[in-house]
Write a protein that holds these residues in place. Structure first.
Motif, mmCIF file in Angstrom:
data_model
loop_
_atom_site.group_PDB
_atom_site.id
_atom_site.type_symbol
_atom_site.label_atom_id
_atom_site.label_comp_id
_atom_site.label_asym_id
_atom_site.label_seq_id
_atom_site.Cartn_x
_atom_site.Cartn_y
_atom_site.Cartn_z
ATOM 1 N N LYS A 35 0.828 -1.208 0.000
ATOM 2 C CA LYS A 35 0.000 0.000 0.000
ATOM 3 C C LYS A 35 0.864 1.260 0.000
ATOM 4 O O LYS A 35 0.548 2.248 -0.662
ATOM 5 N N ALA A 36 1.978 1.227 0.766
ATOM 6 C CA ALA A 36 2.877 2.377 0.811
ATOM 7 C C ALA A 36 3.512 2.622 -0.553
ATOM 8 O O ALA A 36 3.676 3.764 -0.984
ATOM 9 N N ILE A 37 3.850 1.530 -1.230
ATOM 10 C CA ILE A 37 4.430 1.646 -2.576
ATOM 11 C C ILE A 37 3.415 2.260 -3.535
ATOM 12 O O ILE A 37 3.752 3.085 -4.381
ATOM 13 N N PHE A 38 2.144 1.846 -3.388
ATOM 14 C CA PHE A 38 1.071 2.404 -4.215
ATOM 15 C C PHE A 38 1.022 3.919 -4.064
ATOM 16 O O PHE A 38 0.997 4.663 -5.043
ATOM 17 N N HIS A 39 1.004 4.388 -2.788
ATOM 18 C CA HIS A 39 0.879 5.818 -2.521
ATOM 19 C C HIS A 39 2.129 6.572 -2.982
ATOM 20 O O HIS A 39 2.032 7.688 -3.505
ATOM 21 N N LEU A 40 3.292 5.976 -2.764
ATOM 22 C CA LEU A 40 4.555 6.630 -3.101
ATOM 23 C C LEU A 40 4.674 6.904 -4.599
ATOM 24 O O LEU A 40 5.079 7.988 -5.016
#
Length: 208
Positions: free
Chosen positions: A63-68
């Motif tokens: 999820k963090a990769i998605f947002h980043l």
């Protein structure tokens, strides 16, 4: 509870097909078959521990990769579906995918490359892990990590007993298993594509 069992079986089959422990056992035997049993255990342990942590990282940080990077879930499913389908298509035709067949470097640590990356933790495995854990639900992430840990144990056993596994299956048996895994992967990839495209059509795009 039935939904949980179904999810566990689905995730296991998805990972089993994409990692294909049986076919990768042949690769392991080719790379480390001439080593002593103790050395083979060390190589298999290092390769699978590395693989496990790589997949855990993508499952937890998905999820963090998605947002980043501004990645949407449909984009992941479409791209992951294409990757998984390509690997499955090559396996179905009895060929190894180039995504899983890097040039071998005899000077490199074979436990890390090519065993851990990209044979075990390749693009398809990473995309599959992120797809199954992309909801961000803690239970989904636990299922993904637990099931993958189980599969790593299965793969480890296949690796350290590679000579027995390959002699039991024979060349014909190995070909059949590879083609069956290819069919399962092609179907999983197609399903990921269908879900991704359906989701994309159902949401408005914010461009600019």
């Amino acid at each position: 509870m039935n939904e949980l069992y179904t999810q566990i079986i689905t995730v296991f089959l998805g990972f089993f097909a994409i990692m294909n422990p049986i076919a990768n056992t042949a690769a392991f035997a080719g790379l480390a078959g001439h080593r002593t049993h103790t050395e083979q255990v060390k190589i298999a342990t290092k390769a699978l521990v590395t693989t496990f942590f790589i997949i855990c990282a993508f499952a937890l940080l998905g999820k963090a990769i998605f947002h980043l990077f501004g990645i949407t879930l449909p984009a992941l499913r479409i791209t992951g579906g294409i990757l998984v389908f390509i690997i499955g298509y090559h396996m179905l035709n009895g060929n190894g995918s180039k995504l899983h067949s890097p040039e071998q470097n005899t000077d490199a640590d074979i436990a890390i490359s090519p065993l851990a990356v990209p044979l075990l933790a390749g693009p398809g495995t990473i995309a599959t892990a992120m797809n199954y854990s992309s909801s961000g639900n803690i239970m989904d992430i636990i299922v993904v990590i637990s099931v993958f840990a189980l599969l790593c144990v299965v793969t480890f056993l296949c690796f350290i007993y590679s000579a027995k596994v390959l002699s039991l299956l024979g060349e014909g048996g190995l070909t059949i298993v590879t083609r069956l895994m290819g069919l399962i992967l092609a179907v999983i990839g197609t399903q990921m594509l269908i879900i991704g495209i359906s989701s994309l059509l159902a949401i408005p795009l914010n461009v600019g």
